[in-house]
Design a protein around this motif. Structure first.
Motif, PDB file in Angstrom:
ATOM      1  N   PRO A  80      30.388 -94.815  32.510  1.00  0.00           N
ATOM      2  CA  PRO A  80      31.190 -95.720  31.815  1.00  0.00           C
ATOM      3  C   PRO A  80      30.903 -97.248  32.005  1.00  0.00           C
ATOM      4  CG  PRO A  80      32.082 -94.630  33.847  1.00  0.00           C
ATOM      5  CD  PRO A  80      30.921 -94.156  33.603  1.00  0.00           C
ATOM      6  N   GLY A  81      31.687 -98.075  31.108  1.00  0.00           N
ATOM      7  CA  GLY A  81      31.409 -99.679  31.497  1.00  0.00           C
ATOM      8  C   GLY A  81      30.423-100.095  30.703  1.00  0.00           C
ATOM      9  N   LEU A  82      29.883 -99.475  29.571  1.00  0.00           N
ATOM     10  CA  LEU A  82      28.998-100.141  28.627  1.00  0.00           C
ATOM     11  C   LEU A  82      29.853-101.260  27.766  1.00  0.00           C
ATOM     12  CD1 LEU A  82      26.921 -97.706  29.491  1.00  0.00           C
ATOM     13  CD2 LEU A  82      26.395 -97.516  27.155  1.00  0.00           C
ATOM     14  N   PRO A  83      28.729-102.092  27.606  1.00  0.00           N
ATOM     15  CA  PRO A  83      29.239-103.004  26.610  1.00  0.00           C
ATOM     16  C   PRO A  83      29.734-102.579  25.131  1.00  0.00           C
ATOM     17  CG  PRO A  83      27.028-103.258  26.521  1.00  0.00           C
ATOM     18  CD  PRO A  83      27.369-102.240  27.610  1.00  0.00           C
ATOM     19  N   SER A  84      30.458-103.306  24.316  1.00  0.00           N
ATOM     20  CA  SER A  84      30.626-102.750  22.988  1.00  0.00           C
ATOM     21  C   SER A  84      29.394-102.891  22.106  1.00  0.00           C
ATOM     22  CB  SER A  84      31.674-103.494  22.389  1.00  0.00           C
ATOM     23  OG  SER A  84      31.893-103.392  20.830  1.00  0.00           O
ATOM     24  N   LEU A  85      28.996-102.033  21.328  1.00  0.00           N
ATOM     25  CA  LEU A  85      27.916-101.897  20.753  1.00  0.00           C
ATOM     26  C   LEU A  85      28.220-100.971  19.459  1.00  0.00           C
ATOM     27  CD1 LEU A  85      26.341 -98.640  21.130  1.00  0.00           C
ATOM     28  CD2 LEU A  85      26.156 -99.785  23.255  1.00  0.00           C
ATOM     29  N   VAL A  86      26.929-101.009  18.462  1.00  0.00           N
ATOM     30  CA  VAL A  86      27.069-100.326  17.416  1.00  0.00           C
ATOM     31  C   VAL A  86      25.928 -99.329  17.128  1.00  0.00           C
ATOM     32  CG1 VAL A  86      25.761-101.825  15.915  1.00  0.00           C
ATOM     33  CG2 VAL A  86      27.438-100.518  14.781  1.00  0.00           C
ATOM     34  N   VAL A  87      26.036 -98.190  16.697  1.00  0.00           N
ATOM     35  CA  VAL A  87      25.040 -97.244  16.247  1.00  0.00           C
ATOM     36  C   VAL A  87      24.921 -97.289  14.816  1.00  0.00           C
ATOM     37  CG1 VAL A  87      24.120 -94.768  16.668  1.00  0.00           C
ATOM     38  CG2 VAL A  87      25.471 -96.028  18.354  1.00  0.00           C
ATOM     39  N   SER A  88      23.734 -97.842  14.384  1.00  0.00           N
ATOM     40  CA  SER A  88      23.713 -97.721  13.011  1.00  0.00           C
ATOM     41  C   SER A  88      22.144 -97.938  12.752  1.00  0.00           C
ATOM     42  CB  SER A  88      24.324 -99.294  12.253  1.00  0.00           C
ATOM     43  OG  SER A  88      23.983 -99.223  10.794  1.00  0.00           O
ATOM     44  N   GLY A  89      21.512 -96.960  11.812  1.00  0.00           N
ATOM     45  CA  GLY A  89      20.282 -97.015  11.426  1.00  0.00           C
ATOM     46  C   GLY A  89      19.493 -96.902  12.801  1.00  0.00           C
ATOM     47  N   GLN A  90      18.546 -98.019  12.835  1.00  0.00           N
ATOM     48  CA  GLN A  90      17.678 -97.954  14.162  1.00  0.00           C
ATOM     49  C   GLN A  90      18.216 -98.595  15.256  1.00  0.00           C
ATOM     50  OE1 GLN A  90      14.119-100.092  12.841  1.00  0.00           O
ATOM     51  NE2 GLN A  90      13.491 -98.478  11.216  1.00  0.00           N
ATOM     52  N   GLY A  91      19.410 -98.961  15.176  1.00  0.00           N
ATOM     53  CA  GLY A  91      20.237 -99.547  16.059  1.00  0.00           C
ATOM     54  C   GLY A  91      21.333 -98.734  16.919  1.00  0.00           C
ATOM     55  N   GLY A  92      21.318 -99.119  18.152  1.00  0.00           N
ATOM     56  CA  GLY A  92      22.442 -98.268  19.052  1.00  0.00           C
ATOM     57  C   GLY A  92      22.136 -99.194  20.554  1.00  0.00           C
ATOM     58  N   LEU A  93      21.954 -98.050  21.626  1.00  0.00           N
ATOM     59  CA  LEU A  93      21.897 -98.729  22.862  1.00  0.00           C
ATOM     60  C   LEU A  93      20.203 -98.385  23.005  1.00  0.00           C
ATOM     61  CD1 LEU A  93      22.541 -99.554  25.775  1.00  0.00           C
ATOM     62  CD2 LEU A  93      22.865 -96.877  26.410  1.00  0.00           C
ATOM     63  N   THR A 149      21.265-105.905   7.896  1.00  0.00           N
ATOM     64  CA  THR A 149      20.646-104.598   7.763  1.00  0.00           C
ATOM     65  C   THR A 149      20.408-103.773   9.110  1.00  0.00           C
ATOM     66  OG1 THR A 149      18.843-106.045   8.878  1.00  0.00           O
ATOM     67  CG2 THR A 149      19.016-106.398   6.524  1.00  0.00           C
ATOM     68  N   SER A 150      20.036-102.729   9.146  1.00  0.00           N
ATOM     69  CA  SER A 150      19.998-101.935  10.116  1.00  0.00           C
ATOM     70  C   SER A 150      18.643-101.418  10.643  1.00  0.00           C
ATOM     71  CB  SER A 150      20.976-100.450   9.873  1.00  0.00           C
ATOM     72  OG  SER A 150      20.325-100.048   8.807  1.00  0.00           O
ATOM     73  N   ARG A 151      17.820-102.281  10.431  1.00  0.00           N
ATOM     74  CA  ARG A 151      16.484-102.070  11.017  1.00  0.00           C
ATOM     75  C   ARG A 151      15.866-103.323  11.646  1.00  0.00           C
ATOM     76  NH1 ARG A 151      16.713-102.302   5.715  1.00  0.00           N
ATOM     77  NH2 ARG A 151      15.060-103.887   5.260  1.00  0.00           N
ATOM     78  N   HIS A 152      15.105-102.824  12.574  1.00  0.00           N
ATOM     79  CA  HIS A 152      14.027-103.671  13.170  1.00  0.00           C
ATOM     80  C   HIS A 152      14.755-104.493  14.316  1.00  0.00           C
ATOM     81  CE1 HIS A 152      10.751-103.582   9.953  1.00  0.00           C
ATOM     82  NE2 HIS A 152      11.166-102.385  10.473  1.00  0.00           N
ATOM     83  N   PHE A 153      15.476-103.909  15.075  1.00  0.00           N
ATOM     84  CA  PHE A 153      16.165-104.611  16.338  1.00  0.00           C
ATOM     85  C   PHE A 153      15.187-105.051  17.527  1.00  0.00           C
ATOM     86  CE2 PHE A 153      19.546-102.325  14.071  1.00  0.00           C
ATOM     87  CZ  PHE A 153      20.414-103.305  13.956  1.00  0.00           C
ATOM     88  N   ASP A 171      12.170-108.304  12.990  1.00  0.00           N
ATOM     89  CA  ASP A 171      12.341-109.180  11.847  1.00  0.00           C
ATOM     90  C   ASP A 171      13.668-109.029  11.228  1.00  0.00           C
ATOM     91  OD1 ASP A 171      11.600-106.957  10.667  1.00  0.00           O
ATOM     92  OD2 ASP A 171       9.946-107.975   9.552  1.00  0.00           O
ATOM     93  N   ARG A 172      14.379-107.703  11.684  1.00  0.00           N
ATOM     94  CA  ARG A 172      15.507-107.207  11.043  1.00  0.00           C
ATOM     95  C   ARG A 172      15.123-106.721   9.623  1.00  0.00           C
ATOM     96  NH1 ARG A 172      18.791-105.610  11.921  1.00  0.00           N
ATOM     97  NH2 ARG A 172      20.701-106.463  11.952  1.00  0.00           N
TER      98      ARG A 172
END
Length: 374
Positions: A80-93, A149-153, A171-172
């Motif tokens: 527990p305790g992770l920062p707020s994040l988004v899971v989308s496309g190639q993005g996430g933790l 965009t949800s690519r290239h993080f 380059d996102r």
């Protein structure tokens, strides 16, 4: 390969892993016979691996969970305790790395995708890992501007011997951003543990270059390692259709994307007709067709003396592990391994003793350790 003590992290990492009961799978390379021992499975798209001083391990799941492997067993509860994040496309933790003095300060760093009303971006947070939870989590870096965009993080991170943190930002999916040095996308940033620009960054005295930039013109770096002898930063990045690159990064260097590339667009049409231009660096090595590289480690262990100095790269698209033999800073041989495994290799890590570890990218992802066949 000889290890320089000053380049070994000060975390005092020890390898205390217990034997694993899972049966090993055997494979053969040109020079060695080896097997894979399953350390953990059932992970949802694992992305990165970090070794703790007591021999346990942290694994990130792109789905937004940080997991602990202890005494060879994956703990069922996420940390527990992770920062707020988004899971989308190639993005996430994405990545997790330990502070060079983790033994003393229990500090670690996470990269991840974050969403606000202005769009998504790559962030880095610092936190204290204590009592099997994260606390005092603080955002220290955010790539700007955001986009939808949800690519290239990007998201790969590594510390150098001076304690500076390198962070890749893709380059996102908006290629021209990689040539705009007032835009954080498409490059590598070098920062302090507090998120400040590192001394010597090329943009500190140039108002046309963002002050955290180390390099730019990078499409989407997902492999990054520090050479244990030279201290150089080795990276690889995704090309489009072809043109995946390995580069040894130099401060203030433009690596050319998308002005030069050995790849073509996904449509089959050229992105550019140029593979080189004045003032833009050439890759050390490139792949055509693309292998979709992810994860990178230089082998320094003793289990496979014949692999000493080899560079190992995971491949997502072509589902293999690539071994590159390096001599005098040049690739002299390439060997494909684990092709029969048919797994997307997301991360490749060198353990504290130099041993080789792999993560597979699937909804039932695994952690493997590479061991010699006796």
């Amino acid at each position: 390969m000889r290890l320089i003590p000053s380049l070994i992290p000060k975390s005092g990492l020890l390898l205390l892993f217990l034997p694993f009961a899972v049966a090993a799978q055997s494979f053969t390379s040109n020079d060695a016979q080896f097997s894979l021992k399953t350390v953990a499975d059932g992970l949802e798209h694992p992305w990165s691996l970090a070794f703790l001083p007591d021999g346990s391990m942290l694994v990130t799941e792109r789905a937004g969970r940080l997991r602990l492997i202890e005494n060879g067993t994956l703990r069922p509860q996420a940390i527990p305790g992770l920062p707020s994040l988004v899971v989308s496309g190639q993005g996430g933790l994405l990545d997790v790395v330990l502070h060079p003095e983790f033994v003393d300060n229990k500090t670690l760093f996470l990269s991840y995708a974050h969403r606000s009303s202005q769009g998504m971006t790559t962030r880095v947070a610092r936190g204290i890992f204590e009592g099997e939870r994260l606390k005092d989590v603080t955002t220290i870096f955010e790539a700007r501007p955001r986009s939808n965009t949800s690519r290239h993080f990007g998201g790969r991170m590594v510390f150098d011997a001076s304690g500076h943190l390198y962070v890749s930002v893709g380059d996102r999916g908006e290629m021209d951003r990689a040539q705009d040095t007032r835009d954080d996308a498409g490059g590598v940033h070098r920062i302090s543990v507090n998120g400040e620009p590192a001394p010597g960054n090329p943009g500190l005295d140039d108002p046309n270059i963002n002050n955290t930039f180390f390099t730019w013109g990078n499409r989407n770096i997902q492999g990054m390692t520090l050479h244990p002898e030279t201290g150089e930063l080795w990276t690889h990045e995704h090309g489009p259709r072809g043109g995946d690159e390995i580069n040894i990064l130099k401060a203030g260097t433009n690596y050319g994307w998308p002005e030069i590339t050995y790849g073509i667009g996904y449509s089959g049409l050229p992105i550019t007709f140029s593979t080189e231009k004045e003032g833009m660096a050439q890759p050390l090595h490139y792949w055509d067709p693309s292998i979709a590289p992810s994860g990178m480690a230089l082998y320094t262990g003793t289990d496979f003396p014949q692999w000493q100095g080899s560079l190992f790269v995971g491949a997502l698209k072509l589902r293999k592990l690539v071994r590159l033999e390096i001599e005098n800073g040049q690739v002299v041989e390439e060997e494909d391994l684990l092709t029969s495994l048919n797994e997307r290799i997301r991360d490749v890590r060198a353990g504290p003793d130099g041993s080789l570890w792999l993560l597979t990218d699937s909804s039932q992802g695994k952690v493997y350790r590479v061991v010699p066949v006796q």
